[in-house]
Design a protein around this motif. Structure first.
Motif, short mmCIF file in Angstrom:
data_model
loop_
_atom_site.label_atom_id
_atom_site.label_comp_id
_atom_site.label_asym_id
_atom_site.label_seq_id
_atom_site.Cartn_x
_atom_site.Cartn_y
_atom_site.Cartn_z
N PRO A 41 1.05 -1.05 0.12
CA PRO A 41 -0.09 0.11 -0.09
C PRO A 41 0.97 1.33 -0.15
O PRO A 41 1.77 1.32 0.74
N ALA A 42 0.80 2.25 -0.80
CA ALA A 42 1.55 3.36 -0.89
C ALA A 42 1.15 4.31 -0.19
O ALA A 42 0.04 4.66 0.03
N VAL A 61 -3.92 14.53 -12.94
CA VAL A 61 -4.33 14.63 -14.41
C VAL A 61 -4.55 13.30 -14.74
O VAL A 61 -5.27 12.99 -15.44
N ASP A 62 -3.35 12.32 -14.83
CA ASP A 62 -3.09 11.03 -15.17
C ASP A 62 -3.53 10.15 -14.25
O ASP A 62 -4.03 9.13 -14.54
N TYR A 63 -3.09 10.27 -12.87
CA TYR A 63 -3.29 9.53 -11.77
C TYR A 63 -3.60 10.10 -10.58
O TYR A 63 -3.18 11.35 -10.32
N ALA A 64 -3.99 8.90 -9.63
CA ALA A 64 -4.22 9.48 -8.12
C ALA A 64 -3.72 8.58 -7.47
O ALA A 64 -3.74 7.47 -7.54
N LEU A 65 -3.69 8.68 -5.99
CA LEU A 65 -3.37 7.49 -4.79
C LEU A 65 -4.57 7.65 -4.14
O LEU A 65 -5.09 8.65 -3.62
N GLY A 68 -3.92 3.71 -0.70
CA GLY A 68 -2.77 3.13 -0.91
C GLY A 68 -2.85 2.39 -2.48
O GLY A 68 -1.87 1.84 -2.71
N CYS A 69 -3.75 2.50 -2.98
CA CYS A 69 -3.75 2.13 -4.77
C CYS A 69 -3.73 3.05 -5.55
O CYS A 69 -3.78 4.22 -5.56
#
Length: 355
Positions: A41-42, A61-65, A68-69
């Motif tokens: 888990p991040a 914009v491209d990703y999120a957290l 933990g995923c």
């Protein structure tokens, strides 16, 4: 933290089971997947790149957290593999495998960069602790080899096995960035740096598609004639149709012959990683082999084992197979190849090993 945008041996060989940062962990999104688990888990995403490390993706914009995923955002640039691409409807060119997934007749397979183009490299920080197997340093098993290396003379490391051992589907073999060497090449290069010996000879006589019966038949010319100081022995993936007892009979005969004819050779048995469960007709007895190899090696001097089956199975509890394979059936991509090198270096040289 400065994140390398090219192959960096020291950074790539930092063991996955220690530390609080994972560098360039590969993930892939299939179909309508928006959220994937990482190996841990991040707590913080430090950088996200295309698999060839040429493109950097943007947080928000491209990703999120989330929890933990790793999450891809709608409208972003993170690549997605469609179900139609992944499960082809026909196999006219006879290049795909049968699918074990209901409703899908075929599944993608290949040795090109196709999967790399669809995978994403995530670097992140985590506070979670590794709760899987940790390769143990086995100094009593490999003391002779390490002493020879440190003495500075020429020593030979020989790799023997199937296509995984040839290094199939690492980017160095595929010919695409970041040109990561095979796990075998990483091991020999790192051993040279660890021991200060620039005369470690690399020999790889593995052949793709071969099994333990072939290994026994070819042992003289492919192993014994080379007189290695360290044998990295890695059969099992193509032995899935054999019960454990048959597999062990073949491998025991191979190792017994090496011990008898090359008494000065240390031997590292590497259990196989697992094939993709979605591929029809490939998964078999492979999970049986590691405990049999371990039981055989335990009482023998100068014969150790690297538990790749257990390591792979542990990571598969969180990650999808297609997120860290190079051919979607059984070959490692760079991220998994690094695990092979890390585990062998831990067992042989004690780098990042457990106790």
């Amino acid at each position: 933290m400065k994140i390398t945008r090219k192959y960096d041996e020291a950074a790539y060989l930092a063991p996955y089971w220690s530390g609080d940062v994972v560098l360039h962990e590969s993930v892939m999104f299939l179909g309508d997947e928006r959220r994937v688990k990482l190996m841990y888990p991040a707590d913080e995403i430090l950088g996200v790149f295309s698999a060839d490390l040429s493109v950097e993706y943007r947080g928000g914009v491209d990703y999120a957290l989330e929890d933990g995923c790793f999450v891809r955002l709608e409208g972003g640039s993170i690549p997605v593999t469609t179900l139609e691409e992944y499960f082809p409807e026909n196999n006219d060119e006879k290049k795909y495998f049968g699918s074990a997934v209901e409703g899908h007749k075929y599944i993608w397979f290949g040795k090109s960069a196709w999967l790399y183009e669809r995978q994403t490299a995530v670097t992140y920080r985590h506070s979670a602790k590794w709760d899987g197997p940790v390769p143990e340093h086995q100094p009593d098993k490999f003391a002779r080899f390490m002493a020879k290396c440190r003495a500075g003379g020429e020593v030979t490391v020989l790799f023997y096995g199937d296509s995984i051992t040839t290094g199939c589907n690492t980017t160095g073999m595929t010919g695409v960035p970041p040109y990561t060497p095979t796990w075998c090449e990483m091991v020999v290069s790192a051993l040279g740096k660890i021991t200060g010996n620039g005369k470690i000879k690399y020999v790889n006589t593995a052949v793709g598609g071969r099994d333990s019966r072939w290994g026994l038949a070819e042992l003289q010319t492919r192993v014994l004639d080379h007189k290695p100081d360290l044998l990295i022995h890695a059969f099992g993936m193509n032995d899935g149709g054999k019960p454990g007892e048959e597999y062990m009979e073949l491998n025991r005969e191979m190792i017994d012959k090496v011990r008898a004819e090359l008494p000065g050779c240390d031997i590292c048995l590497v259990s196989t990683t697992l094939p993709h469960w979605r591929v029809a007709g490939f998964f078999g007895h492979q999970p049986e082999f590691e405990p049999l190899l371990a039981a055989y090696a335990e009482p023998l001097p100068n014969v150790g084992i690297v538990p790749m089956t257990s390591l792979h199975a542990h990571i598969l509890k969180r990650k999808e197979f297609y997120s860290f394979t190079g051919n979607n059936v059984n070959h490692p991509n760079d991220f998994q190849a690094r695990l092979y090198a890390q585990a062998i270096l831990a067992a042989v040289a004690g780098v990042g090993a457990g106790v």
